[in-house]
Design a protein around this motif. Structure first.
Motif, PDB file in Angstrom:
ATOM      1  N   PHE A  36     -33.217  14.389   5.510  1.00 26.68           N
ATOM      2  CA  PHE A  36     -32.261  15.053   6.391  1.00 26.68           C
ATOM      3  C   PHE A  36     -32.933  15.511   7.685  1.00 26.68           C
ATOM      4  CE2 PHE A  36     -30.271  18.973   7.946  1.00 26.68           C
ATOM      5  CZ  PHE A  36     -28.997  18.492   8.233  1.00 26.68           C
ATOM      6  N   ASP A  37     -34.142  16.068   7.579  1.00 25.25           N
ATOM      7  CA  ASP A  37     -34.856  16.488   8.788  1.00 25.25           C
ATOM      8  C   ASP A  37     -35.102  15.313   9.728  1.00 25.25           C
ATOM      9  OD1 ASP A  37     -34.918  19.083   7.978  1.00 25.25           O
ATOM     10  OD2 ASP A  37     -37.035  19.145   7.439  1.00 25.25           O
ATOM     11  N   TRP A  97     -41.935  17.441  -0.607  1.00 28.17           N
ATOM     12  CA  TRP A  97     -40.704  17.104   0.104  1.00 28.17           C
ATOM     13  C   TRP A  97     -40.006  15.928  -0.576  1.00 28.17           C
ATOM     14  CZ3 TRP A  97     -45.669  16.629   1.909  1.00 28.17           C
ATOM     15  CH2 TRP A  97     -46.154  15.332   2.141  1.00 28.17           C
ATOM     16  N   GLY A  98     -38.682  15.897  -0.395  1.00 30.17           N
ATOM     17  CA  GLY A  98     -37.881  14.861  -1.024  1.00 30.17           C
ATOM     18  C   GLY A  98     -37.274  13.918  -0.004  1.00 30.17           C
ATOM     19  N   PHE A 143     -28.133  14.454   0.227  1.00 34.33           N
ATOM     20  CA  PHE A 143     -29.294  15.074   0.873  1.00 34.33           C
ATOM     21  C   PHE A 143     -29.712  16.392   0.217  1.00 34.33           C
ATOM     22  CE2 PHE A 143     -27.544  12.281   4.132  1.00 34.33           C
ATOM     23  CZ  PHE A 143     -28.691  11.631   4.567  1.00 34.33           C
ATOM     24  N   GLU A 144     -29.058  16.755  -0.891  1.00 33.13           N
ATOM     25  CA  GLU A 144     -29.353  18.051  -1.502  1.00 33.13           C
ATOM     26  C   GLU A 144     -30.807  18.153  -1.955  1.00 33.13           C
ATOM     27  OE1 GLU A 144     -26.462  18.279  -4.565  1.00 33.13           O
ATOM     28  OE2 GLU A 144     -24.779  18.234  -3.175  1.00 33.13           O
ATOM     29  N   SER A 145     -31.354  17.067  -2.484  1.00 29.55           N
ATOM     30  CA  SER A 145     -32.749  17.077  -2.922  1.00 29.55           C
ATOM     31  C   SER A 145     -33.600  16.158  -2.049  1.00 29.55           C
ATOM     32  CB  SER A 145     -32.853  16.638  -4.388  1.00 29.55           C
ATOM     33  OG  SER A 145     -32.286  15.352  -4.562  1.00 29.55           O
ATOM     34  N   ALA A 146     -33.106  15.880  -0.852  1.00 31.33           N
ATOM     35  CA  ALA A 146     -33.821  14.993   0.078  1.00 31.33           C
ATOM     36  C   ALA A 146     -33.883  15.648   1.447  1.00 31.33           C
ATOM     37  CB  ALA A 146     -33.145  13.624   0.143  1.00 31.33           C
ATOM     38  N   ASN A 167     -34.521   8.506  -5.233  1.00 32.83           N
ATOM     39  CA  ASN A 167     -35.082   9.759  -4.727  1.00 32.83           C
ATOM     40  C   ASN A 167     -36.569   9.803  -5.030  1.00 32.83           C
ATOM     41  OD1 ASN A 167     -32.039  10.771  -5.363  1.00 32.83           O
ATOM     42  ND2 ASN A 167     -32.967  11.988  -3.722  1.00 32.83           N
ATOM     43  N   ILE A 168     -37.367  10.112  -4.016  1.00 35.33           N
ATOM     44  CA  ILE A 168     -38.812  10.215  -4.175  1.00 35.33           C
ATOM     45  C   ILE A 168     -39.249  11.616  -3.753  1.00 35.33           C
ATOM     46  CG2 ILE A 168     -41.042   9.444  -3.268  1.00 35.33           C
ATOM     47  CD1 ILE A 168     -39.946   6.631  -3.149  1.00 35.33           C
ATOM     48  N   GLU A 169     -40.044  12.235  -4.579  1.00 32.47           N
ATOM     49  CA  GLU A 169     -40.655  13.514  -4.212  1.00 32.47           C
ATOM     50  C   GLU A 169     -42.130  13.264  -3.929  1.00 32.47           C
ATOM     51  OE1 GLU A 169     -41.274  18.129  -5.752  1.00 32.47           O
ATOM     52  OE2 GLU A 169     -40.340  16.643  -7.059  1.00 32.47           O
ATOM     53  N   SER A 170     -42.583  13.708  -2.769  1.00 28.91           N
ATOM     54  CA  SER A 170     -43.974  13.538  -2.357  1.00 28.91           C
ATOM     55  C   SER A 170     -44.582  14.900  -2.089  1.00 28.91           C
ATOM     56  CB  SER A 170     -44.055  12.672  -1.089  1.00 28.91           C
ATOM     57  OG  SER A 170     -43.381  11.447  -1.271  1.00 28.91           O
TER      58      SER A 170
END
Length: 526
Positions: A381-382, A494-495, A374-377, A484-487
């Motif tokens: 996590f939220d 957010w990741g 969850f470090e880049s996601a 992992n997806i960044e939007s």
């Protein structure tokens, strides 16, 4: 406060790094950012080497670079030619920059074996070239291989500097071209050079390469020994192991060292943005662990660390990250304690629910055992927290999805991907299909098509990055896949993450989280 000049050679020496190439517009954009930052000297390139650099010197005149001076870079005249007849000398003047930076040999071995010149011929080449340029421009002399020359024949290395000063150079820059010198050696040599020119108005500079991982230490040692100019590149890009990283040099001189002024005393709050702008322009991945400006520079994962930081940030942070435009990040993982969870959920006022904190931590540990990270996601996590806290409201439910991909025309490598999705949105059932450049792009398009009628705010959402990693390579084709997806939208990025043995399923999980996070943001007015 002794002012230290910052000389940037990202646009010339930086481009010698493997895999780095800037377009003309890239170079102009970077030059503008450097000027805005307060960099005093911007080296644009070698005008004789290629048409792009020649065009740069024409176009850069149209930019407002503040007090920054653009420099054209070149070499001494050729051994058998007068300076006035040398094409390189002519190209330097034709660039019409206020400053010319000229490189010459300061190592006797280089002069005789590489140039094929006698030692006296090399001195004449340096002196006459500087004198020719000085008639119309200020001249910086870059003493190439100075420290190798100083170790081998210190008297001759000093003579090359003296020849440049006699010719009219206002700066002599000592180059650790091979990057193999130690800080104590740099300090000793700089002190000797300062002594040589103590009665003359000459600025002594330093230009270090990073082959021994000492470029920053060497540059700081040189400044302490009397150097008044530091040359380098943003993020340390450059040939072999790179140049000195000006980001670290600037931050250390401005924040750590006492008695020095850089960038005219400007604040450093744009330092992180400048670093990332150059990375993005060069199409390079950020160095997460880069000091001061890296994403991980102020990231905390261990529960004991986070517990201490909640009481006093200075326990595990050497400066306030905001000073350089960076930010603190609290990471959550199987190594985390309850302090990490509390820090990350305080914005939702859940930190006093100890039972919930324990459940969240247990779920994180369980999921990480499956391959989640969850470090880049943070968005995933939220959403996990909302589900465990009972505050999550699903905006849609997946009934089924399907991907069809293959070749339309194998002979011409014309491929296609189609996605079909069936969703429950409130009381309605939506069934849509879309094509894409690949399976994930098609899934994104189909999901967006099915939801946008109900949730028009999704129109501003876009996918920024997509990364795939095998979690357990020993399992071969049956390994778990982490996606992992960044939007992002106009205000935020957010990741999200998905894990499965099936790459499509992992991608779908990450996509669904990305859309749900955007919709929850909209619900809260964020």
């Amino acid at each position: 406060m002794r002012p230290i000049e910052i000389y940037d050679t990202t646009l010339r020496d930086g481009t010698q790094g493997e895999g780095i190439s800037f377009s003309l517009q890239d170079k102009l954009n970077i030059a503008k950012r450097l000027g805005e930052m307060g960099i005093q000297f911007i080296e644009g390139g070698y005008p004789l080497s290629n048409e792009k650099d020649t065009a740069f010197f024409q176009e850069v005149r149209k930019l407002d670079l503040g007090d920054a001076k653009v420099c054209a870079f070149g070499m001494t005249r050729r051994r058998s030619m007068k300076a006035a007849d040398d094409p390189g000398m002519k190209a330097l003047l034709a660039a019409e920059t206020p400053v010319c930076t000229m490189v010459g040999k300061s190592w006797d071995f280089q002069a005789t074996e590489v140039l094929g010149a006698t030692l006296d011929e090399n001195l004449a080449m340096i002196g006459e070239s500087v004198a020719f340029l000085k008639q119309q421009r200020d001249v910086i002399f870059d003493a190439e291989h100075f420290f190798d020359g100083w170790k081998a024949n210190p008297d001759y290395a000093m003579k090359t500097l003296d020849a440049a000063v006699q010719g009219g150079a206002g700066w002599v820059v000592l180059c650790d071209t091979n990057g193999g010198t130690l800080p104590e050696e740099v300090a000793m040599a700089v002190a000797k050079v300062k002594e040589l020119f103590k009665d003359r108005s000459v600025v002594v500079g330093i230009h270090c390469h990073n082959d021994s991982e000492l470029a920053v230490a060497n540059s700081l040692a040189a400044v302490d020994a009397g150097a008044d100019q530091v040359q380098g590149t943003i993020n340390g890009i450059g040939e072999r192991c790179g140049n000195v990283d000006l980001i670290s040099v600037i931050a250390n001189l401005a924040i750590k060292k006492k008695g020095y002024q850089v960038l005219g005393g400007r604040p450093l709050t744009q330092l992180t943005e400048l670093s990332r702008f150059v990375y993005e322009t060069a199409n390079l991945q950020w160095r997460n662990g880069q000091p001061f400006v890296g994403q991980s520079a102020f990231a905390h994962k261990g529960g004991m660390h986070v517990h201490a930081i909640n009481k006093a940030a200075s326990t595990y942070e050497h400066i306030d990250p905001a000073v350089v435009g960076n930010e603190r990040r609290i990471l959550v993982s199987e190594l985390s304690g309850r302090s990490n969870i509390i820090a990350l959920t305080s914005k939702d006022n859940l930190q006093d629910d100890k039972e919930l904190m324990n459940r969240i931590l247990a779920e994180v540990v369980r999921l990480e055992n499956q391959g989640y990270q969850f470090e880049s996601a943070g968005a995933s996590f939220d959403l996990l927290v909302k589900r465990l806290a009972g505050t999550f409201t699903a905006h849609f439910e997946t009934i089924k999805y399907r991907i069809v991909a293959g070749d339309r025309d194998a002979q011409h490598a014309d491929g296609f991907a189609e996605a079909i999705v069936k969703l429950q949105v409130g009381e309605e059932m939506w069934f849509d299909a879309a094509e894409g450049h690949g399976p994930v792009n098609a899934l994104d398009a189909a999901l967006r098509k099915a939801l946008q009628g109900t949730y028009p705010e999704l129109a501003e959402m876009r996918l920024l990055d997509f990364k795939v990693r095998v979690v357990d390579s020993s399992a071969g084709t049956a390994a778990h896949i982490r996606v992992n997806i960044e939007s992002g939208d106009s205000n935020d990025s957010w990741g999200t993450i998905g894990v499965s043995e099936n790459i499509i399923e992992a991608s779908w999980k990450a996509l669904v989280d990305a859309f749900e996070y955007k919709l929850h943001k909209s619900d809260s007015g964020a």
